[in-house]
Scaffold this motif. Structure first.
Motif, PDB file in Angstrom:
ATOM      1  N   ALA A 116       0.804  -1.230   0.000  1.00  0.00           N
ATOM      2  CA  ALA A 116       0.000   0.000   0.000  1.00  0.00           C
ATOM      3  C   ALA A 116       0.832   1.274   0.000  1.00  0.00           C
ATOM      4  O   ALA A 116       0.271   2.378  -0.059  1.00  0.00           O
ATOM      5  CB  ALA A 116      -0.949  -0.010   1.199  1.00  0.00           C
ATOM      6  N   THR A 117       2.150   1.147   0.081  1.00  0.00           N
ATOM      7  CA  THR A 117       3.055   2.319   0.046  1.00  0.00           C
ATOM      8  C   THR A 117       4.331   1.886  -0.689  1.00  0.00           C
ATOM      9  O   THR A 117       5.367   1.650  -0.067  1.00  0.00           O
ATOM     10  CB  THR A 117       3.453   2.761   1.477  1.00  0.00           C
ATOM     11  OG1 THR A 117       3.964   1.624   2.191  1.00  0.00           O
ATOM     12  CG2 THR A 117       2.302   3.351   2.260  1.00  0.00           C
ATOM     13  N   CYS A 118       4.283   1.816  -2.027  1.00  0.00           N
ATOM     14  CA  CYS A 118       5.412   1.140  -2.712  1.00  0.00           C
ATOM     15  C   CYS A 118       6.686   1.975  -2.768  1.00  0.00           C
ATOM     16  O   CYS A 118       7.774   1.411  -2.906  1.00  0.00           O
ATOM     17  CB  CYS A 118       4.990   0.636  -4.072  1.00  0.00           C
ATOM     18  SG  CYS A 118       4.564   1.903  -5.267  1.00  0.00           S
ATOM     19  N   HIS A 140      11.300  -1.225  -3.042  1.00  0.00           N
ATOM     20  CA  HIS A 140      12.074  -2.333  -2.454  1.00  0.00           C
ATOM     21  C   HIS A 140      11.170  -3.421  -1.867  1.00  0.00           C
ATOM     22  O   HIS A 140      11.411  -4.612  -2.064  1.00  0.00           O
ATOM     23  CB  HIS A 140      13.038  -1.805  -1.385  1.00  0.00           C
ATOM     24  CG  HIS A 140      13.985  -0.793  -1.936  1.00  0.00           C
ATOM     25  ND1 HIS A 140      14.966  -1.120  -2.845  1.00  0.00           N
ATOM     26  CD2 HIS A 140      14.082   0.546  -1.745  1.00  0.00           C
ATOM     27  CE1 HIS A 140      15.627  -0.029  -3.188  1.00  0.00           C
ATOM     28  NE2 HIS A 140      15.104   0.997  -2.532  1.00  0.00           N
ATOM     29  N   ASP A 141      10.121  -3.000  -1.162  1.00  0.00           N
ATOM     30  CA  ASP A 141       9.197  -3.998  -0.600  1.00  0.00           C
ATOM     31  C   ASP A 141       8.430  -4.709  -1.721  1.00  0.00           C
ATOM     32  O   ASP A 141       8.234  -5.923  -1.672  1.00  0.00           O
ATOM     33  CB  ASP A 141       8.191  -3.333   0.355  1.00  0.00           C
ATOM     34  CG  ASP A 141       8.860  -2.781   1.602  1.00  0.00           C
ATOM     35  OD1 ASP A 141       9.803  -3.406   2.109  1.00  0.00           O
ATOM     36  OD2 ASP A 141       8.434  -1.700   2.076  1.00  0.00           O
ATOM     37  N   THR A 142       8.009  -3.940  -2.720  1.00  0.00           N
ATOM     38  CA  THR A 142       7.272  -4.556  -3.839  1.00  0.00           C
ATOM     39  C   THR A 142       8.137  -5.602  -4.525  1.00  0.00           C
ATOM     40  O   THR A 142       7.669  -6.698  -4.855  1.00  0.00           O
ATOM     41  CB  THR A 142       6.844  -3.490  -4.877  1.00  0.00           C
ATOM     42  OG1 THR A 142       6.160  -2.438  -4.214  1.00  0.00           O
ATOM     43  CG2 THR A 142       5.926  -4.087  -5.922  1.00  0.00           C
ATOM     44  N   ILE A 147       0.704   0.331  -4.579  1.00  0.00           N
ATOM     45  CA  ILE A 147       0.031   1.640  -4.584  1.00  0.00           C
ATOM     46  C   ILE A 147       0.974   2.697  -4.013  1.00  0.00           C
ATOM     47  O   ILE A 147       1.689   2.426  -3.035  1.00  0.00           O
ATOM     48  CB  ILE A 147      -1.229   1.586  -3.681  1.00  0.00           C
ATOM     49  CG1 ILE A 147      -2.196   0.499  -4.151  1.00  0.00           C
ATOM     50  CG2 ILE A 147      -1.936   2.941  -3.619  1.00  0.00           C
ATOM     51  CD1 ILE A 147      -3.283   0.170  -3.133  1.00  0.00           C
ATOM     52  N   ASP A 148       0.967   3.875  -4.587  1.00  0.00           N
ATOM     53  CA  ASP A 148       1.628   5.028  -3.961  1.00  0.00           C
ATOM     54  C   ASP A 148       0.947   6.288  -4.475  1.00  0.00           C
ATOM     55  O   ASP A 148       0.443   6.322  -5.597  1.00  0.00           O
ATOM     56  CB  ASP A 148       3.127   5.074  -4.265  1.00  0.00           C
ATOM     57  CG  ASP A 148       3.884   5.900  -3.232  1.00  0.00           C
ATOM     58  OD1 ASP A 148       4.562   5.318  -2.369  1.00  0.00           O
ATOM     59  OD2 ASP A 148       3.785   7.167  -3.272  1.00  0.00           O
ATOM     60  N   ILE A 149       0.970   7.304  -3.653  1.00  0.00           N
ATOM     61  CA  ILE A 149       0.302   8.561  -4.027  1.00  0.00           C
ATOM     62  C   ILE A 149       1.158   9.406  -4.966  1.00  0.00           C
ATOM     63  O   ILE A 149       0.654  10.315  -5.613  1.00  0.00           O
ATOM     64  CB  ILE A 149      -0.093   9.336  -2.746  1.00  0.00           C
ATOM     65  CG1 ILE A 149      -1.249  10.280  -3.018  1.00  0.00           C
ATOM     66  CG2 ILE A 149       1.106  10.051  -2.117  1.00  0.00           C
ATOM     67  CD1 ILE A 149      -2.036  10.627  -1.789  1.00  0.00           C
TER      68      ILE A 149
HETATM   69  C1  LIG Z   1       8.602   4.982   3.546  1.00  0.00           C
HETATM   70  S1  LIG Z   1       7.972   5.211   1.937  1.00  0.00           S
HETATM   71  C2  LIG Z   1       7.717   3.560   1.382  1.00  0.00           C
HETATM   72  C3  LIG Z   1       8.981   2.784   1.101  1.00  0.00           C
HETATM   73  C4  LIG Z   1       8.764   1.620   0.163  1.00  0.00           C
HETATM   74  N1  LIG Z   1       7.888   0.601   0.744  1.00  0.00           N
HETATM   75  C5  LIG Z   1      10.042   1.015  -0.347  1.00  0.00           C
HETATM   76  O1  LIG Z   1      10.266  -0.205  -0.190  1.00  0.00           O
HETATM   77  O2  LIG Z   1      10.827   1.752  -0.958  1.00  0.00           O
HETATM   78  C6  LIG Z   1       6.303   5.763   2.207  1.00  0.00           C
HETATM   79  C7  LIG Z   1       5.524   6.016   0.921  1.00  0.00           C
HETATM   80  O3  LIG Z   1       4.161   6.261   1.240  1.00  0.00           O
HETATM   81  C8  LIG Z   1       3.650   7.080   0.206  1.00  0.00           C
HETATM   82  N2  LIG Z   1       2.359   7.676   0.607  1.00  0.00           N
HETATM   83  C9  LIG Z   1       2.126   8.752   1.398  1.00  0.00           C
HETATM   84  N3  LIG Z   1       0.805   8.943   1.544  1.00  0.00           N
HETATM   85  C10 LIG Z   1       0.174   7.968   0.820  1.00  0.00           C
HETATM   86  C11 LIG Z   1      -1.189   7.649   0.571  1.00  0.00           C
HETATM   87  N4  LIG Z   1      -2.190   8.354   1.128  1.00  0.00           N
HETATM   88  N5  LIG Z   1      -1.458   6.589  -0.223  1.00  0.00           N
HETATM   89  C12 LIG Z   1      -0.454   5.866  -0.773  1.00  0.00           C
HETATM   90  N6  LIG Z   1       0.865   6.121  -0.574  1.00  0.00           N
HETATM   91  C13 LIG Z   1       1.173   7.164   0.219  1.00  0.00           C
HETATM   92  C14 LIG Z   1       4.750   8.097  -0.030  1.00  0.00           C
HETATM   93  O4  LIG Z   1       4.621   8.696  -1.283  1.00  0.00           O
HETATM   94  C15 LIG Z   1       6.007   7.201   0.113  1.00  0.00           C
HETATM   95  O5  LIG Z   1       6.464   6.798  -1.139  1.00  0.00           O
END
Ligand SMILES: C[S@@+](CC[C@H](N)C(=O)[O-])C[C@H]1O[C@@H](n2cnc3c(N)ncnc32)[C@H](O)[C@@H]1O
Length: 207
Positions: free
Chosen positions: A32-34, A38-40, A65-67
């Motif tokens: 839900a926050t790609c 790296h996690d994906t 998913i990411d915003i």
């Molecule tokens: C710590 S990072 C994620 C790191 C990622 N999992 C990786 O392996 O690189 C947090 C992410 O959450 C995203 N984000 C913030 N608000 C969001 C929302 N409402 N819906 C989806 N993604 C969101 C940000 O854009 C950011 O890329």
């Protein structure tokens, strides 16, 4: 073996791995926050990798998913570099630019996920004001629980060292503490001797 408890994001992935392995086919997994992907990528290896020693589910689906559009582009590039362009092209991996608060709009209402992960906060190396927030994250966690299959797992890695993160942790802990124990089991991983607000993991499984 890597020293897992020193690497919170790897620990979270390690904890959800058996839930993916034991998921009834076709497995459906959501990041839900790609972010930078790296996690994906780790999840793609678990689901579709040929040499990971974990599981190869065919067919399976991975939704990322990411915003932020740049996070989606970065995740797609990382997946393609790692050899998953076929899965991206044929839709087994789908990348959605949107808010995880609208999670359930991004897949059919009858689809149930075996695992959903959130890695909260902001995109490393990017605009720190675009961060997950208490309001949207709790809404998204509620939607995620609704989308989980029985014995599925929701994993949320929390960073409370910045202002929005501290509020987010408080809201999430209040939300998780109120969940009906007949329906959900909640676990919480913290690192009590680490300084400066180390990351924590909130895990919720649907009974
Ligand atoms: C710590 S990072 C994620 C790191 C990622 N999992 C990786 O392996 O690189 C947090 C992410 O959450 C995203 N984000 C913030 N608000 C969001 C929302 N409402 N819906 C989806 N993604 C969101 C940000 O854009 C950011 O890329």
């Amino acid at each position: 073996m890597d020293n897992l408890i020193t690497k919170t994001t790897e620990l979270a992935l390690h904890l959800i791995q058996p839930y993916i392995k034991n998921a009834p086919a076709p497995a459906f997994i959501i990041d839900a926050t790609c972010g930078n992907g790296h996690d994906t990528l780790a999840l793609a290896k678990m689901l579709f990798g040929s040499n990971t020693g974990v599981v190869q589910h065919t067919p399976a689906r991975l939704l990322a998913i990411d915003i932020q559009p740049e996070a989606i582009a970065q995740t797609e590039a990382l997946l393609c570099e790692a050899g998953f362009s076929g899965e991206v092209a044929d839709g087994r991996i789908s990348l959605i630019c949107g808010s995880h608060a609208d999670l359930t709009d991004f897949f059919p209402s009858d689809a149930e996920a075996a695992a959903i992960i959130f890695n909260l906060g902001y995109l490393p190396g990017s605009d720190k004001t675009i961060t997950t927030t208490a309001e949207t994250t709790v809404k998204a966690a509620e939607a995620a629980l609704g989308a989980l299959q029985e014995n599925g797992i929701l994993s949320i890695t929390i960073y409370s060292g910045h202002e929005a993160g501290a509020r987010e942790k408080e809201a999430l802990m209040a939300f998780a503490s109120e969940l009906d124990p007949h329906l959900y089991h909640v676990a919480y991983v913290s690192m009590p001797n680490q300084r400066n607000h180390p990351p924590e993991i909130l895990l919720i499984t649907k009974k």
